[in-house]
Design a protein around this motif. Structure first.
Motif, short mmCIF file in Angstrom:
data_model
loop_
_atom_site.label_atom_id
_atom_site.label_comp_id
_atom_site.label_asym_id
_atom_site.label_seq_id
_atom_site.Cartn_x
_atom_site.Cartn_y
_atom_site.Cartn_z
N GLY A 1 -0.32 13.21 -15.01
CA GLY A 1 -1.09 13.70 -15.67
C GLY A 1 -2.16 15.72 -16.02
N VAL A 2 -1.11 15.72 -14.30
CA VAL A 2 -0.77 17.27 -14.81
C VAL A 2 0.45 17.44 -15.30
CG1 VAL A 2 -0.80 19.49 -12.99
CG2 VAL A 2 -2.50 17.56 -12.48
N TYR A 3 1.28 17.01 -14.91
CA TYR A 3 2.56 17.36 -15.59
C TYR A 3 2.80 17.50 -16.94
CZ TYR A 3 7.28 16.79 -17.52
OH TYR A 3 8.26 17.03 -18.19
N PHE A 4 2.31 16.27 -17.84
CA PHE A 4 1.61 16.61 -19.08
C PHE A 4 1.04 17.45 -19.66
CE2 PHE A 4 -0.66 14.98 -23.36
CZ PHE A 4 -0.01 14.72 -24.05
N SER A 5 0.08 17.77 -19.04
CA SER A 5 -1.32 18.83 -19.81
C SER A 5 -0.30 20.32 -19.74
CB SER A 5 -2.38 19.20 -18.68
OG SER A 5 -3.11 18.50 -18.37
N LEU A 6 0.65 20.17 -18.77
CA LEU A 6 1.05 21.00 -18.06
C LEU A 6 2.25 21.80 -19.47
CD1 LEU A 6 2.47 22.07 -14.71
CD2 LEU A 6 0.42 23.61 -15.87
N ARG A 7 2.98 20.75 -20.07
CA ARG A 7 4.12 20.55 -21.04
C ARG A 7 3.11 20.54 -22.36
NH1 ARG A 7 8.87 21.58 -19.49
NH2 ARG A 7 9.80 19.97 -18.57
N PHE A 8 2.04 19.59 -21.92
CA PHE A 8 0.95 20.30 -23.97
C PHE A 8 1.03 21.24 -23.92
CE2 PHE A 8 -3.02 20.48 -25.61
CZ PHE A 8 -2.67 19.57 -26.81
N GLN A 9 0.55 22.00 -22.81
CA GLN A 9 0.05 23.53 -23.26
C GLN A 9 1.13 24.62 -23.84
OE1 GLN A 9 -1.63 25.49 -19.31
NE2 GLN A 9 -3.54 23.31 -19.81
N GLU A 10 2.64 23.94 -23.13
CA GLU A 10 3.55 24.92 -23.33
C GLU A 10 3.89 24.55 -24.58
OE1 GLU A 10 8.50 23.74 -22.12
OE2 GLU A 10 6.92 23.83 -20.06
N ILE A 11 3.83 22.61 -25.31
CA ILE A 11 5.37 22.47 -26.40
C ILE A 11 3.46 23.17 -27.83
CG2 ILE A 11 5.55 20.66 -27.77
CD1 ILE A 11 6.33 19.16 -25.15
N ALA B 1 1.00 -1.74 -0.01
CA ALA B 1 -0.02 -0.08 0.31
C ALA B 1 0.86 1.33 0.22
CB ALA B 1 -1.09 0.04 0.82
N ILE B 2 2.48 1.23 1.14
CA ILE B 2 3.11 2.50 0.49
C ILE B 2 3.91 2.40 -0.78
CG2 ILE B 2 4.89 1.13 1.73
CD1 ILE B 2 3.44 4.35 2.86
N TYR B 3 3.81 1.71 -0.61
CA TYR B 3 4.37 2.23 -2.54
C TYR B 3 3.37 2.60 -3.15
CZ TYR B 3 6.49 0.99 -7.32
OH TYR B 3 7.15 0.74 -8.31
N ASN B 4 2.06 1.68 -3.36
CA ASN B 4 1.09 3.02 -3.97
C ASN B 4 0.52 3.83 -3.43
OD1 ASN B 4 0.53 0.66 -6.05
ND2 ASN B 4 -0.79 -0.44 -4.13
N GLU B 5 0.60 4.75 -2.93
CA GLU B 5 0.19 6.15 -1.61
C GLU B 5 1.96 6.91 -2.19
OE1 GLU B 5 0.30 8.48 2.42
OE2 GLU B 5 -0.09 6.01 2.60
N PHE B 6 3.39 6.24 -2.52
CA PHE B 6 3.99 6.92 -3.20
C PHE B 6 4.07 7.23 -4.22
CE2 PHE B 6 8.55 7.18 -4.43
CZ PHE B 6 9.05 8.07 -3.77
N MET B 7 3.76 6.22 -5.35
CA MET B 7 3.84 6.76 -6.68
C MET B 7 2.23 7.52 -6.35
SD MET B 7 5.43 5.42 -8.31
CE MET B 7 5.63 5.54 -10.21
N LYS B 8 1.23 7.32 -5.86
CA LYS B 8 0.34 8.13 -6.39
C LYS B 8 0.48 10.18 -6.32
CE LYS B 8 -3.81 5.13 -4.64
NZ LYS B 8 -4.14 4.65 -3.94
N GLN B 9 1.26 10.36 -5.35
CA GLN B 9 1.90 11.57 -5.11
C GLN B 9 2.33 12.74 -6.37
OE1 GLN B 9 1.68 12.76 -2.34
NE2 GLN B 9 0.98 10.59 -1.40
N TRP B 10 2.94 11.56 -7.44
CA TRP B 10 3.12 12.16 -8.54
C TRP B 10 2.36 12.12 -9.46
CZ3 TRP B 10 7.71 13.76 -7.35
CH2 TRP B 10 8.62 13.49 -6.38
N ASN B 11 1.48 13.19 -9.92
CA ASN B 11 -0.03 13.60 -10.66
C ASN B 11 1.74 13.45 -11.73
OD1 ASN B 11 -1.53 13.78 -12.53
ND2 ASN B 11 -2.42 15.03 -9.61
#
Length: 528
Positions: free
Chosen positions: A187-197, A175-185
């Motif tokens: 999807g939002v990162y890609f949206s920002l890169r999409f807007q930038e590019i 569970a802690i592994y999955n929780e750790f990975m959920k901290q890294w969004n």
């Protein structure tokens, strides 16, 4: 009995805990082993994992990522994690490895413990959340990506302590592994890169004119150099999708889609602009003002850039993408390859449209000189001019846009292949000749019909007055003179075509021009 059992359990837990802590402090393998066996026997692995976390891991991580009791960072500099992870790895190898080796020993029966996830990773996650919460924020994409990749590298390092594939699978399922990975969004990162590019390309395409950026005075021009800002921005945007400091492999499908969208957007911008230019819909609010202001030399830059883009996209660029995705299956790689090749094909398909735009522009400029064709007909009809012996002056100017203003200009030669140059010459010459024929054919047809009507009226008048009409009239009619003038003009026009490297005999409209004036008995005119 419940109270007695509860009291005994608390006493056992406390005694076992003290013993385990003492074993950890002195690194007594025998004590640690027996304590872990006891924890496993009473099915209380979580207590052992928590004691190891608070006793050994927490003090180490606290020194690396300090934070106060309230969770506020203490003396932290920035939210970068890369250096922190390196220090934590060193501490794990120095101060935690001994316990990991004991619990993972073969046939030890201690595989029920997961100190990697529930002790080490849990404490690291807690320390980051309290000491460097900004590390998880995708609002700063560059820093986010560095931290994300460092975190994946850290997880891979922890997995290196797993003795088997099954233990790796078990570690990833915690569970802690999955929780750790959920901290890294991501999807939002890609949206920002999409807007930038995508935003960079949109800004370039929103310009009201084509923007040449090639500096011919630099002396370092290369045939593969792009010449327009719009084209350069497209290639930069395409490359940005797969740059190491942008790409997240788990989002590779999204970046591939963005790649294809960029190619499609550029193709649509160009094709729609050319259509708007052709239909005249290039008003200030149409978004295609660039097409209205473009001159033939601008379209040469477009042709050159399309060729360069297609070569790069279907060549080195495609190879780089496939190399980045080399861990994927062959079927997936083939789909990626075909999709990018299709994008390059759509770009290449725009070249004929651009050539047509150049041709239409040249033809429109050239046919301005055809207004004198009608003036010649008026002259022969209104005056008693003698039989013409020289071609008209307007003929020399018909092909000027091709000869002087465009195809013979040396500055354009680096941007055109020999094949494209010949295609432009022949296409423009064919179109101009077609317009020339349409005008001459209409004028000659009207002149002949008018002359025929006048002759019928004249013969009718002669019959009424009793004058014989059998005697042939040795004079040459205005229509014959007009056709003779056009004959000389067409002859000179054919010579001008030859100087451009165009064979007039290969143009059907040119042959039609001859046929248009063919009924004239030229030998009779010459004798007269």
């Amino acid at each position: 009995m419940e109270k007695r059992i509860q009291s005994a359990s608390l006493l056992l837990d406390a005694s076992l805990g003290h013993c385990f802590v003492d074993g950890l402090e002195h690194r007594d393998e025998s004590v640690i082993y027996n304590c872990l066996r006891a924890y496993a026997a009473i099915d209380n692995t979580s207590s052992a994992e928590e004691i190891f976390r608070t006793t050994v891991v927490a003090p180490l991580v606290q020194k690396i990522i300090p934070h106060g009791p309230s969770g506020v960072a203490v003396g932290a500099s920035g939210d970068g994690l890369e250096n922190d992870y390196q220090e934590i790895k060193t501490c794990i190898n120095k101060d935690c490895k001994f316990l990991l080796e004991i619990s993972s020993a073969e046939n030890s029966g201690l595989h029920v413990f997961d100190f990697l996830a529930n002790s080490i990773l849990k404490e690291v996650l807690s320390a980051i959340q309290k000491g460097k919460p900004g590390a998880f924020s995708p609002g700063r994409p560059t820093e986010f990506l560095i931290n994300y990749k460092s975190s994946l590298d850290f997880l891979a390092h922890l997995e290196g302590y797993c003795p088997s594939r099954s233990s790796v699978t078990k570690f990833r399922a915690e569970a802690i592994y999955n929780e750790f990975m959920k901290q890294w969004n991501v999807g939002v990162y890609f949206s920002l890169r999409f807007q930038e590019i995508a935003g960079a390309l949109e800004s370039a395409l929103a310009a009201t004119s084509l923007i040449p950026v090639h500096n011919s005075h630099s002396g370092h021009w290369n045939s593969q150099d792009l010449t327009l800002k719009q084209s350069i921005t497209l290639l930069e945007s395409l490359r940005s999708c797969w740059r190491e400091d942008v790409l997240i492999f788990s989002c590779a499908d999204k970046f591939l889609r963005l790649t294809l969208q960029l190619l499609s957007r550029f193709s649509n911008w160009l094709s729609s602009g050319l259509d708007a230019r052709k239909t005249g819909n290039t008003s200030s609010n149409s978004g295609y003002e660039w097409a209205a202001s473009a001159v033939p030399s601008d379209f040469l830059y477009i042709i050159h850039d399309i060729n360069c883009l297609v070569t790069e996209v279907c060549g080195g660029y495609l190879d780089d993408v496939l190399q980045l995705l080399s861990s994927c299956s062959i079927d997936i790689l083939d789909l990626v390859k075909q999709s990018i090749l299709q994008g390059g094909k759509s770009l290449n398909g725009l070249t004929p449209l651009v050539i047509n735009a150049i041709t239409e522009s040249l033809v429109d400029e050239a046919v301005k000189g055809l207004k004198d064709v009608k003036a010649i007909a008026t002259t022969f009809r209104m005056t008693n001019k003698p039989i013409p012996t020289r071609h008209s002056l307007y003929v020399s100017g018909l092909l000027t846009p091709l000869k002087k203003d465009f195809l013979d200009t040396e500055k354009h030669s680096p941007y055109l292949t020999k094949e494209t140059m010949n295609e432009l010459r022949h296409g423009a010459a064919t179109a101009i000749t077609g317009r020339y024929y349409d005008m001459v054919a209409e004028i000659v047809s009207v002149a002949r019909k008018t002359e025929s009507s006048l002759q019928r009226l004249k013969k009718g008048a002669q019959r009424r007055t009793g004058v014989s009409s059998d005697v042939s009239d040795p004079t040459v009619s205005d229509t014959d003179k007009l056709c003779m003038q056009y004959f000389l003009d067409i002859q000179e026009y054919g010579r001008n075509l030859s100087t451009l490297g165009v064979d007039a005999k290969e143009i059907p409209a040119y042959q039609s021009l001859w046929q248009c004036v063919a009924p004239l008995d030229r030998q009779n005119v010459i004798n007269l």
